[in-house]
Design an enzyme around this catalytic site. Sequence first.
Site, short mmCIF file in Angstrom:
data_model
loop_
_atom_site.label_atom_id
_atom_site.label_comp_id
_atom_site.label_asym_id
_atom_site.label_seq_id
_atom_site.Cartn_x
_atom_site.Cartn_y
_atom_site.Cartn_z
N ASP A 178 0.85 -1.19 0.00
CA ASP A 178 0.00 0.00 0.00
C ASP A 178 0.88 1.24 0.00
O ASP A 178 2.09 1.14 0.19
CB ASP A 178 -1.01 -0.01 1.15
CG ASP A 178 -0.42 0.32 2.51
OD1 ASP A 178 0.78 0.03 2.74
OD2 ASP A 178 -1.14 0.86 3.36
N TYR A 232 2.92 4.80 0.72
CA TYR A 232 3.54 5.45 1.88
C TYR A 232 2.50 6.31 2.57
O TYR A 232 1.67 6.95 1.93
CB TYR A 232 4.71 6.33 1.44
CG TYR A 232 5.85 5.60 0.77
CD1 TYR A 232 6.58 4.63 1.44
CD2 TYR A 232 6.20 5.89 -0.55
CE1 TYR A 232 7.64 3.97 0.82
CE2 TYR A 232 7.25 5.23 -1.18
CZ TYR A 232 7.96 4.27 -0.48
OH TYR A 232 9.01 3.63 -1.10
N HIS A 284 11.33 -9.39 0.63
CA HIS A 284 11.00 -7.98 0.47
C HIS A 284 12.24 -7.12 0.67
O HIS A 284 13.13 -7.48 1.44
CB HIS A 284 9.93 -7.60 1.51
CG HIS A 284 9.26 -6.31 1.25
ND1 HIS A 284 9.79 -5.10 1.65
CD2 HIS A 284 8.10 -6.01 0.60
CE1 HIS A 284 8.98 -4.13 1.27
NE2 HIS A 284 7.95 -4.64 0.64
N PHE A 331 6.70 1.87 -4.33
CA PHE A 331 8.09 2.07 -3.90
C PHE A 331 8.65 3.44 -4.25
O PHE A 331 9.68 3.85 -3.72
CB PHE A 331 9.01 0.97 -4.46
CG PHE A 331 8.72 -0.40 -3.93
CD1 PHE A 331 9.09 -0.77 -2.64
CD2 PHE A 331 8.05 -1.33 -4.72
CE1 PHE A 331 8.80 -2.02 -2.14
CE2 PHE A 331 7.76 -2.60 -4.22
CZ PHE A 331 8.14 -2.94 -2.93
#
Length: 220
Positions: free
Chosen positions: A63, A65, A190, A80
């Site tokens: 989701d 920031y 991740h 990202f």
Amino acid sequence: MSELTWNALLGSEKQQPYFTELLARVAAERAAGMTIYPPAAEVFNAFRYCALADLRVVIIGQDPYHGEVNGVPQAHGLSFSVPEGLPPPPSLRNIFKALQHDYPGYQPRHGGNLQHWAEQGVLLLNAVLTVRQGEANSHAGWGWEQFTDQVIRLINQHCQGVVFLLWGSYAQRKAALIDPSRHSVLQTVHPSPLSAHRGFFTAAHFRRCNELLGERAITW
């Protein structure tokens, strides 16, 4: 695929009751004075900057920031990525480190802004497209996942040879929506500082991605 657009591909999905209710729910929070990221005009930037006809790679985040830096929202509709001028957050710094592992001469050209990746055919897709300020995953379960899962299904059905980069267990669950005989799926941990040291830097996803695209006479 060259004749297909996102609007044509997703038009019927955006008419579904769950989707119109979802947008109304997000709009109601904004109208009530809550700060929602990304700004309303940027929620669908992943599709705006990556034309379906150019699609080569999909990178799935969770989701947006949920904070700001010097009053500027970090989220701008690309997983990202942050707007130009903002420092790369920790996961993005690790993504750049992995790129430098694969390509030692690599240097980010636009700080933490990955819009130029999108313009080269990289769909930077979060599973959830909005979030309340300071509350990670606050819009999870609202219906965004149903929409973005359908995006993946439709890419799987209508495109060929796309490279999916699935980082972390959340993104890796999306592998069930992808036919590996039609597309390439690369999976690793991740890039978060909590997990990146367990193999993200040495997974060579960027080099392998370019090799796969090179087999189609395309490079990223």
